[in-house]
Design a protein around this motif. Structure first.
Motif, PDB file in Angstrom:
ATOM      1  N   UNK A 182      92.345  67.968   8.883  1.00 14.10           N
ATOM      2  CA  UNK A 182      91.653  68.465  10.072  1.00 14.10           C
ATOM      3  C   UNK A 182      91.910  67.544  11.255  1.00 14.10           C
ATOM      4  N   UNK A 183      92.519  68.057  12.315  1.00 11.40           N
ATOM      5  CA  UNK A 183      92.785  67.246  13.501  1.00 11.40           C
ATOM      6  C   UNK A 183      91.800  67.539  14.611  1.00 11.40           C
ATOM      7  N   UNK A 184      90.645  66.928  14.536  1.00 10.56           N
ATOM      8  CA  UNK A 184      89.612  67.139  15.547  1.00 10.56           C
ATOM      9  C   UNK A 184      89.395  65.862  16.374  1.00 10.56           C
TER      10      UNK A 184
ATOM     11  N   UNK B  11      89.846  69.850  -0.194  1.00  9.13           N
ATOM     12  CA  UNK B  11      88.503  70.122   0.296  1.00  9.13           C
ATOM     13  C   UNK B  11      88.486  70.554   1.761  1.00  9.13           C
ATOM     14  N   UNK B  12      89.366  69.953   2.574  1.00 10.71           N
ATOM     15  CA  UNK B  12      89.341  70.298   4.003  1.00 10.71           C
ATOM     16  C   UNK B  12      89.942  71.679   4.232  1.00 10.71           C
ATOM     17  N   UNK B  13      90.856  72.051   3.356  1.00 15.28           N
ATOM     18  CA  UNK B  13      91.385  73.411   3.414  1.00 15.28           C
ATOM     19  C   UNK B  13      90.346  74.417   2.983  1.00 15.28           C
ATOM     20  N   UNK B  14      89.738  74.160   1.828  1.00 13.21           N
ATOM     21  CA  UNK B  14      88.786  75.115   1.265  1.00 13.21           C
ATOM     22  C   UNK B  14      87.528  75.225   2.120  1.00 13.21           C
ATOM     23  N   UNK B  15      87.065  74.082   2.610  1.00 13.24           N
ATOM     24  CA  UNK B  15      85.775  74.069   3.299  1.00 13.24           C
ATOM     25  C   UNK B  15      85.865  74.377   4.776  1.00 13.24           C
ATOM     26  N   UNK B  16      87.043  74.163   5.382  1.00 10.58           N
ATOM     27  CA  UNK B  16      87.133  74.330   6.838  1.00 10.58           C
ATOM     28  C   UNK B  16      88.268  75.232   7.276  1.00 10.58           C
ATOM     29  N   UNK B  17      89.495  74.926   6.825  1.00  6.14           N
ATOM     30  CA  UNK B  17      90.635  75.709   7.308  1.00  6.14           C
ATOM     31  C   UNK B  17      90.533  77.165   6.845  1.00  6.14           C
ATOM     32  N   UNK B  18      90.162  77.373   5.580  1.00  6.25           N
ATOM     33  CA  UNK B  18      90.143  78.741   5.050  1.00  6.25           C
ATOM     34  C   UNK B  18      89.117  79.625   5.776  1.00  6.25           C
ATOM     35  N   UNK B  19      87.836  79.203   5.880  1.00 10.90           N
ATOM     36  CA  UNK B  19      86.899  80.084   6.589  1.00 10.90           C
ATOM     37  C   UNK B  19      87.270  80.273   8.057  1.00 10.90           C
TER      38      UNK B  19
ATOM     39  N   UNK C  19      97.724  71.145   9.089  1.00  9.29           N
ATOM     40  CA  UNK C  19      96.553  70.607   9.794  1.00  9.29           C
ATOM     41  C   UNK C  19      95.939  71.714  10.650  1.00  9.29           C
ATOM     42  N   UNK C  20      94.608  71.782  10.662  1.00  9.89           N
ATOM     43  CA  UNK C  20      93.938  72.569  11.696  1.00  9.89           C
ATOM     44  C   UNK C  20      93.765  71.641  12.898  1.00  9.89           C
ATOM     45  N   UNK C  21      94.098  72.137  14.065  1.00  9.33           N
ATOM     46  CA  UNK C  21      94.233  71.237  15.214  1.00  9.33           C
ATOM     47  C   UNK C  21      93.514  71.807  16.439  1.00  9.33           C
ATOM     48  N   UNK C  22      92.563  71.018  16.931  1.00 18.70           N
ATOM     49  CA  UNK C  22      91.864  71.378  18.168  1.00 18.70           C
ATOM     50  C   UNK C  22      92.515  70.593  19.300  1.00 18.70           C
ATOM     51  N   UNK C  23      93.024  71.298  20.296  1.00 16.00           N
ATOM     52  CA  UNK C  23      93.680  70.563  21.374  1.00 16.00           C
ATOM     53  C   UNK C  23      93.462  71.250  22.713  1.00 16.00           C
ATOM     54  N   UNK C  24      93.922  70.546  23.722  1.00 12.26           N
ATOM     55  CA  UNK C  24      93.678  70.979  25.087  1.00 12.26           C
ATOM     56  C   UNK C  24      94.880  71.756  25.599  1.00 12.26           C
ATOM     57  N   UNK C  25      94.617  72.941  26.176  1.00 17.02           N
ATOM     58  CA  UNK C  25      95.695  73.703  26.816  1.00 17.02           C
ATOM     59  C   UNK C  25      95.451  73.841  28.309  1.00 17.02           C
ATOM     60  N   UNK C  26      94.274  73.329  28.754  1.00 10.17           N
ATOM     61  CA  UNK C  26      93.961  73.425  30.188  1.00 10.17           C
ATOM     62  C   UNK C  26      93.109  72.217  30.555  1.00 10.17           C
ATOM     63  N   UNK C  27      93.648  71.389  31.459  1.00  9.65           N
ATOM     64  CA  UNK C  27      92.939  70.144  31.804  1.00  9.65           C
ATOM     65  C   UNK C  27      91.844  70.365  32.836  1.00  9.65           C
ATOM     66  N   UNK C  28      91.737  71.573  33.379  1.00 14.19           N
ATOM     67  CA  UNK C  28      90.772  71.792  34.460  1.00 14.19           C
ATOM     68  C   UNK C  28      89.399  72.203  33.940  1.00 14.19           C
ATOM     69  N   UNK C  29      89.283  72.512  32.649  1.00  9.73           N
ATOM     70  CA  UNK C  29      87.998  72.962  32.128  1.00  9.73           C
ATOM     71  C   UNK C  29      87.732  72.299  30.785  1.00  9.73           C
ATOM     72  N   UNK C  30      86.555  71.677  30.628  1.00  7.80           N
ATOM     73  CA  UNK C  30      86.303  70.906  29.407  1.00  7.80           C
ATOM     74  C   UNK C  30      86.265  71.806  28.171  1.00  7.80           C
ATOM     75  N   UNK C  31      85.290  72.705  28.110  1.00  8.46           N
ATOM     76  CA  UNK C  31      85.118  73.518  26.898  1.00  8.46           C
ATOM     77  C   UNK C  31      86.119  74.676  26.854  1.00  8.46           C
ATOM     78  N   UNK C  32      86.317  75.333  27.994  1.00  6.96           N
ATOM     79  CA  UNK C  32      87.206  76.500  28.018  1.00  6.96           C
ATOM     80  C   UNK C  32      88.677  76.107  28.098  1.00  6.96           C
ATOM     81  N   UNK C  33      88.958  74.806  28.131  1.00  9.73           N
ATOM     82  CA  UNK C  33      90.340  74.357  28.171  1.00  9.73           C
ATOM     83  C   UNK C  33      90.885  74.024  26.790  1.00  9.73           C
ATOM     84  N   UNK C  34      90.116  74.366  25.756  1.00 14.50           N
ATOM     85  CA  UNK C  34      90.520  74.016  24.391  1.00 14.50           C
ATOM     86  C   UNK C  34      91.091  75.227  23.664  1.00 14.50           C
ATOM     87  N   UNK C  35      92.092  74.988  22.825  1.00 16.36           N
ATOM     88  CA  UNK C  35      92.646  76.044  21.974  1.00 16.36           C
ATOM     89  C   UNK C  35      92.817  75.483  20.564  1.00 16.36           C
TER      90      UNK C  35
END
Lengths: 380, 411
Positions: free
Chosen positions: B134-136, B99-107, B177-193
């Protein structure tokens, strides 16, 4: 018959609705409504019927009263969904007019299937107005126990809770006869009729009880010999129209209160920043959307799935009545002190909604009736 | 002919006939163990292998991923997933496990991944060869999702990942896993990849999965620890720093409001097919007693059952109205309500079912006398998974109040 695609709300219906929305917003902004109906706050003043007859004449010319009159009777023969969309708009501006009363009368006439009813539908299509006089003093809106009786070709007794009685040309009267109950059309100007205004809370309509003192009625006025069956068939439509009015009014209550949440500041923030105010307004939006979806579903079912009409109409009226109560409660409360004053507009809608909530049966009544449909009656 | 069938396009009509034919001949067999109520409660490999075989067969038959491009492993059709979903539900088929693949990872991959990555990963997702998770969420990033701290450090064309994810459903089976993580510690929203990460192949080599036990006593969701996991840059979706925007695509679909319809199918355990449905409360009341009298004759219970049915029907008709632009005040107003409304209706319906069952409601799934196999109390407890996950109800109300009604942003 089966469920219509998109509630059968197409281009024609949208055009009609959009035109109506603009017309009403241009001609009846809320400050004008307030001047029209709320210039005298005295609760002991004489009961007045305050409405803009000139505006009504324009509405008649726009054809709104012909929308659901069958083409054979001189009307536009459109769907109940189309009418519902118009009523939602009149609710949004809290229009004082005989529009809902006349539409309800048309719904009843449509179910009579008699030459006399066809004739009077044609009169409505031509601009005449009407209301239902079917309720006894005990307030059972559409029940059989009416207080009017036909004796020797004359009507005697009283009809109660007659909507917008002082705005209309004709009454559709439920009367007991030797064979049951019948429906008669009676002019509001005829001899022997005494229309007594009720002092009601709602400022945007009027209501009356009507005494019939040996009012003679002829065959041309006899609409149906089986009032019970006619009113039962028409009832889903009546419930749906009142629900549509509540949805329109509810949306006004929501948007008006939301606007206040954006401009009024306390503790250094606009009120909408505070979740104690934001979240209930989201709950109201959800309730409006539920009620509106159920209302269009009911209208669409009346047009194309009659087997589901009663069930869906009771759901719509119950849902809209609960929504209206919550909308009124939160819209006054969230306006704070100013919301408690006569000069703030929210009380106009609160009062119209209060009337709508009970008109043709409140939410608890509708749910009890719905339970009888879905679960069967309570065992003796 | 069904109501849906009357409104089909020629392509949908032909596809519907095909689905019906295939489904009528297909036999998924009988599971050897009790199936859970939904995919996120899958505990045992026996449950998974039965459901995985079913999903694989449905995919091979063309009933899953119908509207995705052929190059991505889809069917290349238009608006046909809805048809397949209707027919799979109508046929009473089991639910789809991935379900997590079909409903989230695929789209999310469909809208944000490189073509090569989609071609490589989506067929295995649709067939359930690869289970997805999903790794959120993290211990410090729940409702405040953008606060994720799991960090990826760039080393040439590789990334080194360290951190801690929680509430990760299906991670105990997941290949990816789909994974939301931080690549920049200096910016909250724009530091995510945003990345896709093969986790099963890395178990014990930088990835640790530890099960969490729910209030129901069931497992199904987990904690996942990353300890110097090294992955290639080709697993990144969209640009560095665009993770928050990519996550919005995931969340929109998770809440049922995205443009790609999630493939779905019918039932959990046979006993639970009506669990959560407000109309099922009627028969529940007819078979329950209060003081020796039928619960269906109790006026207060009748009123409450009608309230639930009206809310459920209102939600159903709302989904219908959302497709009629002329009857909507704002195009996202109903879609953004979907998850909030559905989850609270399900919770309140289950709570009312427990009231109706009275003394019988004390009996849980391991009691042979439990009505409906004890699935109603289980559904009530499980319902908190839905009102809390994917943005708690309170967050949903913030979103609706701000994005739809335009009120000031709450902190």
């Amino acid at each position: 018959m089966t469920q219509a695609k998109n509630f059968a709300f197409g281009e024609d219906e949208k055009l009609l609705r959009d035109t109506a929305r603009k017309f009403l917003q241009d001609n009846l902004p809320t400050d004008k409504l307030h001047q029209l109906v709320a210039s005298d706050p005295d609760p002991y003043r004489e009961s007045l019927s305050l409405w803009d007859k000139n505006l009504w004449q324009q509405i008649v010319e726009l054809g709104w009263t012909t929308v659901i009159v069958p083409e054979a009777d001189g009307g536009m023969g459109m769907s109940l969904v189309a009418l519902c969309a118009l009523v939602e708009e009149t609710g949004r501006v809290s229009l004082p007019s005989p529009f809902i009363a006349t539409s309800c009368a048309s719904l009843v006439l449509r179910e009579c299937h008699s030459p006399a009813a066809g004739h009077w539908l044609g009169e409505i299509a031509g601009g005449s107005t009407a209301t239902l006089a079917c309720t006894p003093k005990n307030g059972s809106w559409l029940a059989a126990d009416c207080d009017v009786e036909l004796v020797d070709g004359k009507l005697s007794g009283s009809a109660w809770f007659v909507q917008d009685a002082r705005k209309v040309d004709n009454l559709i009267v439920q009367a007991k006869t030797s064979k049951g109950t019948a429906l008669y059309k009676v002019s509001t100007h005829c001899e022997g009729l005494n229309i007594v205004a009720d002092a009601i809370i709602d400022l945007t309509r009027d209501q009356a009880h009507i005494h019939f003192n040996n009012v003679p009625v002829g065959d041309a006025q006899r609409l149906s010999d089986d009032a019970r069956a006619v009113l039962e068939r028409a009832e889903p439509g009546l419930l749906t129209l009142v629900a549509a009015d509540m949805c329109g009014a509810g949306e006004w209550q929501l948007q008006t209160t939301v606007e206040y949440m954006k401009v009024r500041e306390q503790f250094g923030h606009p009120l909408g920043y505070f979740q104690a105010l934001k979240h209930p307004l989201v709950n109201l939006m959800i309730m409006i959307d539920q009620a509106k979806s159920l209302t269009y579903n009911a209208a669409s079912a009346i047009d194309s799935e009659p087997q589901n009409a009663a069930k869906f109409a009771r759901m719509a009226k119950a849902s809209a009545s609960e929504m209206a109560a919550f909308a009124s409660n939160r819209s006054i409360q969230f306006h704070g002190g100013i919301g408690f004053t006569w000069e703030c507009f929210v009380h106009l809608y609160c009062k119209r909604q209060k009337h709508n909530q009970v008109l043709y049966g409140d939410a608890k009544y509708q749910r009890a009736k719905l339970a009888e449909i879905l679960m069967g009656p309570i065992s003796a | 002919m069904s109501q849906q069938a009357k409104k089909d396009t020629p392509e949908q009509a032909e596809f519907r006939a095909y689905c019906r034919d295939w489904l009528s001949q297909h036999d998924e067999g009988t599971p050897s163990v009790r199936l859970p109520q939904s995919a996120i409660e899958i505990m045992h490999s026996e449950q998974l292998s039965f459901l995985r075989k079913w999903q694989s067969e449905a995919y091979e038959a063309g009933l899953i991923g119908c509207d995705y491009p052929i190059a991505e492993g889809g069917g290349g059709r238009k608006d046909c997933q809805m048809v397949a979903n209707q027919e799979m539900a109508r046929a009473g088929k089991p639910f789809l496990p991935n379900i997590l693949g079909l409903g989230m990872a695929a789209p999310t991959m469909h809208f944000h991944a490189q073509a090569a990555l989609k071609e490589r990963l989506l067929p295995g997702l649709f067939s359930c060869k690869d289970v997805w998770c999903q790794g959120f969420s993290e211990p410090g990033a729940g409702s405040d999702l953008a606060n994720v701290q799991t960090f990826a450090e760039r080393k040439g064309d590789k990334w080194i990942i360290n951190g801690h994810k929680v509430w990760t459903s299906l991670a105990h089976f997941a290949d990816w896993m789909i994974l939301l993580l931080r690549t920049d510690k200096s910016s909250k929203y724009d530091g995510l990849s945003y990345f896709v990460v093969p986790i099963k192949s890395a178990l014990g080599k930088g990835v640790t999965v530890r099960p969490l036990i729910k209030i129901t006593g069931e497992t199904g969701f987990n904690e996942v620890f990353f300890d110097n996991l090294e992955i290639g840059d080709d697993y990144r979706l969209d640009e560095i720093g665009k993770g928050w925007q990519v996550a919005q695509t995931t969340l929109l679909h998770e809440r049922g409001a995205g443009p790609m319809l999630t493939p779905s199918s019918g039932r959990g355990s046979a006993k639970s097919s009506a669990i959560g449905d407000a109309y099922a409360l009627i028969n529940l009341a007819k078979n329950a007693t209060r003081d020796g009298e039928s619960a269906a004759d109790d006026p207060l219970l009748r009123d409450q059952i009608m309230q639930m049915i009206i809310r459920q029907e209102g939600s159903k008709q709302g989904a219908r109205r959302a497709k009629v632009e002329g009857l909507c005040e704002h195009p996202m107003r109903i879609p953004l309500q979907a998850k909030l409304v559905m989850s609270e209706i399900r919770q309140d319906t289950s709570a009312l079912a427990i009231d109706i069952l009275g003394a019988q409601s004390t009996l849980y799934i391991n009691d042979e006398n439990a009505p409906a196999g004890g699935e109603w109390p289980l559904a009530y407890m499980n319902s908190y998974g839905i009102t809390i996950a994917a943005g708690a109800s309170e967050i949903q109300r913030n979103i609706l109040g701000e994005r739809i009604l335009g009120m000031a942003k709450s902190k």
